[in-house]
Write a protein that holds these residues in place. Sequence first.
Motif, short mmCIF file in Angstrom:
data_model
loop_
_atom_site.label_atom_id
_atom_site.label_comp_id
_atom_site.label_asym_id
_atom_site.label_seq_id
_atom_site.Cartn_x
_atom_site.Cartn_y
_atom_site.Cartn_z
N LYS A 21 35.19 106.09 92.31
CA LYS A 21 34.90 104.59 92.95
C LYS A 21 34.77 103.30 91.85
CE LYS A 21 30.44 106.10 93.99
NZ LYS A 21 29.27 106.01 94.31
N GLU A 22 34.83 103.66 90.76
CA GLU A 22 35.19 102.57 89.81
C GLU A 22 36.66 102.35 89.75
OE1 GLU A 22 33.41 100.95 87.34
OE2 GLU A 22 31.33 102.00 88.22
N PHE A 23 37.45 103.20 89.89
CA PHE A 23 38.88 102.80 90.17
C PHE A 23 39.38 102.27 91.41
CE2 PHE A 23 38.87 105.57 86.30
CZ PHE A 23 39.11 104.48 85.34
N ASP A 24 38.73 102.75 92.44
CA ASP A 24 38.82 102.55 93.83
C ASP A 24 37.66 102.32 94.48
OD1 ASP A 24 39.84 102.18 96.45
OD2 ASP A 24 40.80 104.29 96.57
N SER A 25 37.42 101.01 94.78
CA SER A 25 35.89 100.91 95.42
C SER A 25 35.80 101.31 96.77
CB SER A 25 35.50 99.42 95.22
OG SER A 25 36.50 98.47 95.67
N GLU A 26 36.95 101.52 97.48
CA GLU A 26 37.27 101.47 98.93
C GLU A 26 37.11 103.00 99.24
OE1 GLU A 26 40.24 99.30 100.65
OE2 GLU A 26 39.31 97.49 100.33
N ALA A 27 37.06 104.13 98.06
CA ALA A 27 37.48 105.32 98.11
C ALA A 27 36.35 106.00 99.29
CB ALA A 27 37.38 106.25 96.96
N GLU A 28 36.89 107.03 100.12
CA GLU A 28 35.74 107.75 100.85
C GLU A 28 35.76 109.18 100.52
OE1 GLU A 28 36.59 106.67 104.98
OE2 GLU A 28 36.17 104.52 104.80
N PHE A 29 34.69 110.01 100.69
CA PHE A 29 34.75 111.33 100.35
C PHE A 29 34.11 112.24 101.18
CE2 PHE A 29 33.95 108.25 96.62
CZ PHE A 29 35.02 108.80 95.91
N ARG A 30 34.71 113.25 101.32
CA ARG A 30 33.97 114.39 102.20
C ARG A 30 33.99 115.60 101.00
NH1 ARG A 30 33.95 110.88 104.81
NH2 ARG A 30 34.27 110.79 107.42
N PHE A 31 32.98 116.49 101.01
CA PHE A 31 32.82 117.35 99.87
C PHE A 31 32.04 118.98 100.38
CE2 PHE A 31 29.65 114.41 99.69
CZ PHE A 31 28.45 115.00 99.31
N PHE A 32 32.40 119.87 99.89
CA PHE A 32 31.51 120.96 99.56
C PHE A 32 31.00 120.93 98.36
CE2 PHE A 32 33.52 124.45 102.39
CZ PHE A 32 33.59 123.36 103.76
N GLY A 33 29.63 120.75 98.09
CA GLY A 33 28.86 120.85 96.99
C GLY A 33 27.52 120.60 96.91
N GLY A 34 26.97 119.70 96.06
CA GLY A 34 25.44 119.61 96.11
C GLY A 34 24.93 118.46 95.86
N ASP A 35 23.56 118.22 95.28
CA ASP A 35 22.80 117.02 95.72
C ASP A 35 23.27 115.84 94.74
OD1 ASP A 35 21.31 118.30 97.26
OD2 ASP A 35 19.88 118.89 95.92
N LEU A 36 23.93 116.27 93.73
CA LEU A 36 24.38 114.87 92.91
C LEU A 36 25.75 114.66 93.19
CD1 LEU A 36 24.04 117.28 89.27
CD2 LEU A 36 22.37 115.40 90.20
N MET A 37 26.35 115.31 93.94
CA MET A 37 27.60 114.75 94.44
C MET A 37 27.14 113.83 95.92
SD MET A 37 30.18 118.00 94.46
CE MET A 37 31.45 117.56 95.05
N ALA A 38 26.12 114.27 96.46
CA ALA A 38 25.65 113.56 97.61
C ALA A 38 24.82 112.08 97.19
CB ALA A 38 24.63 114.47 98.42
N ALA A 39 24.35 112.08 96.03
CA ALA A 39 24.10 110.77 95.58
C ALA A 39 25.01 109.99 95.15
CB ALA A 39 23.10 111.04 94.36
N GLU A 40 26.23 110.38 94.79
CA GLU A 40 27.08 109.40 94.32
C GLU A 40 28.25 108.99 95.44
OE1 GLU A 40 27.95 107.79 91.70
OE2 GLU A 40 26.51 108.91 90.01
N ALA A 41 28.25 109.98 96.08
CA ALA A 41 29.09 109.83 97.50
C ALA A 41 28.55 108.86 98.76
CB ALA A 41 29.78 111.00 97.97
N ARG A 42 27.14 109.06 98.65
CA ARG A 42 26.29 108.63 99.53
C ARG A 42 26.40 109.11 100.79
NH1 ARG A 42 25.99 102.05 97.85
NH2 ARG A 42 25.41 102.39 95.79
N ARG A 43 26.60 110.53 100.98
CA ARG A 43 26.55 111.02 101.88
C ARG A 43 26.21 113.00 101.97
NH1 ARG A 43 30.91 110.44 105.60
NH2 ARG A 43 30.51 112.38 106.54
N LYS A 44 25.54 113.37 102.87
CA LYS A 44 25.39 114.81 102.64
C LYS A 44 26.83 115.62 102.52
CE LYS A 44 21.11 114.70 105.20
NZ LYS A 44 20.38 115.22 106.35
N PRO A 45 26.81 116.60 101.96
CA PRO A 45 27.64 117.58 101.81
C PRO A 45 28.00 118.29 103.06
CG PRO A 45 26.00 118.67 100.54
CD PRO A 45 25.36 117.26 101.18
#
Length: 374
Positions: A21-45
């Motif tokens: 996100k620092e290098f690309d402020s428009e990046a969007e994410f989908r993921f399998f993972g946990g609560d820490l990833m969810a906090a950074e991506a601002r969406r549920k896994p």
Amino acid sequence: MLIAGEASGDLHASHLIKWIKEFDSEAEFRFFGGDLMAAEARRKPELHYDMMNVMGFSEVLRKLPVLASNLRRARRLIREYRPDALILVDYPGFNLTLAKFTHKLGVPVHYFISPKVWAWKEYRVKSIKKYVDRMYSILPFEVQFYKKHGYDVTYVGNPSVQEVAHYLGHLPPRKHFVERQDLDESRPIIALLPGSRRGEIRNNLPLMIEAAKRFPEFQYVVGAAPAVGEKFYREVAQDPGLKLVFGCTPTLLKYSQAAVVTSGTATLETALIGTPQVVVYRANGMAISYKIMEKLLKVKYVSLPNLIVGNEIVPELLVHKCTVDSIARELSPLLQPSPRRDFQLSGYRNMQRRLGTYVAAEYAAELIVDSLRK
């Protein structure tokens, strides 16, 4: 899209998301993972790693239907979402299968934190070369290992270097730590780190305690895993005087004279903190288990400090060689000024030089974003 199948992967992938996100402020994410990833991506896994984390051959067999369902779910998401990049974080059995599928769709595959193919299952290198576009290593010796196989990987630094430096910069005074944990301020400490999995704790903790009791002038304290309840430790230890600390293992290590550590990432963290250690790994089975392990392992050492330096700077007591007597024998010179203690601390300094000062997630994120822009 990112795939992390366990708690450590969730931690490392969350840092990766932050830096992308620092290098690309428009990046969007989908993921399998946990609560820490969810906090950074601002969406549920799309799937929490609690549904993915299985250990051991028998558990894998029991959960094959679940694993197959998870894989179908990941493939469906990749087809529908069509990410610009798939980023895999360790978790090799699942992730390498997914890499093959994704590569055939023409989606670039990036791998952050290499599977330990240099230790076992070296045949996986063939799949990595074929289906992974870029590999980002966190252990410096992996670069040479992959080069022998005709595959270029990038060493991006080790996350533990920054994590430990952060901990050491925010330590409470020893007096406050001892008071808060109800320890004896007048007695030096032996730290016991029996691992994070119940099987490891069951096999290793009783031996650690009996060895530490050989040094009555010291108090022994267990650095407990947050996901394992206090009741389990007390049932395993059968020791009414057992002292446990939760959520502050780096502080415990820093204020300990020496440590007994179950083989794993904790051996590297202990070395970075600068606490002399004995590495142990007691498993079910006797000498025959050790012989089988020797045949399976492709490396001379199992602990990360030794692997990084290429020399036995910390003693390794594995399987049937891990006994109360052997632990006490190796621990004794580390509890006082001695050539053995000095040798280990010198080895730690060498290890830190080899690891360097890169911020692993930042460097990897920069390379991933740059590759997509190109």
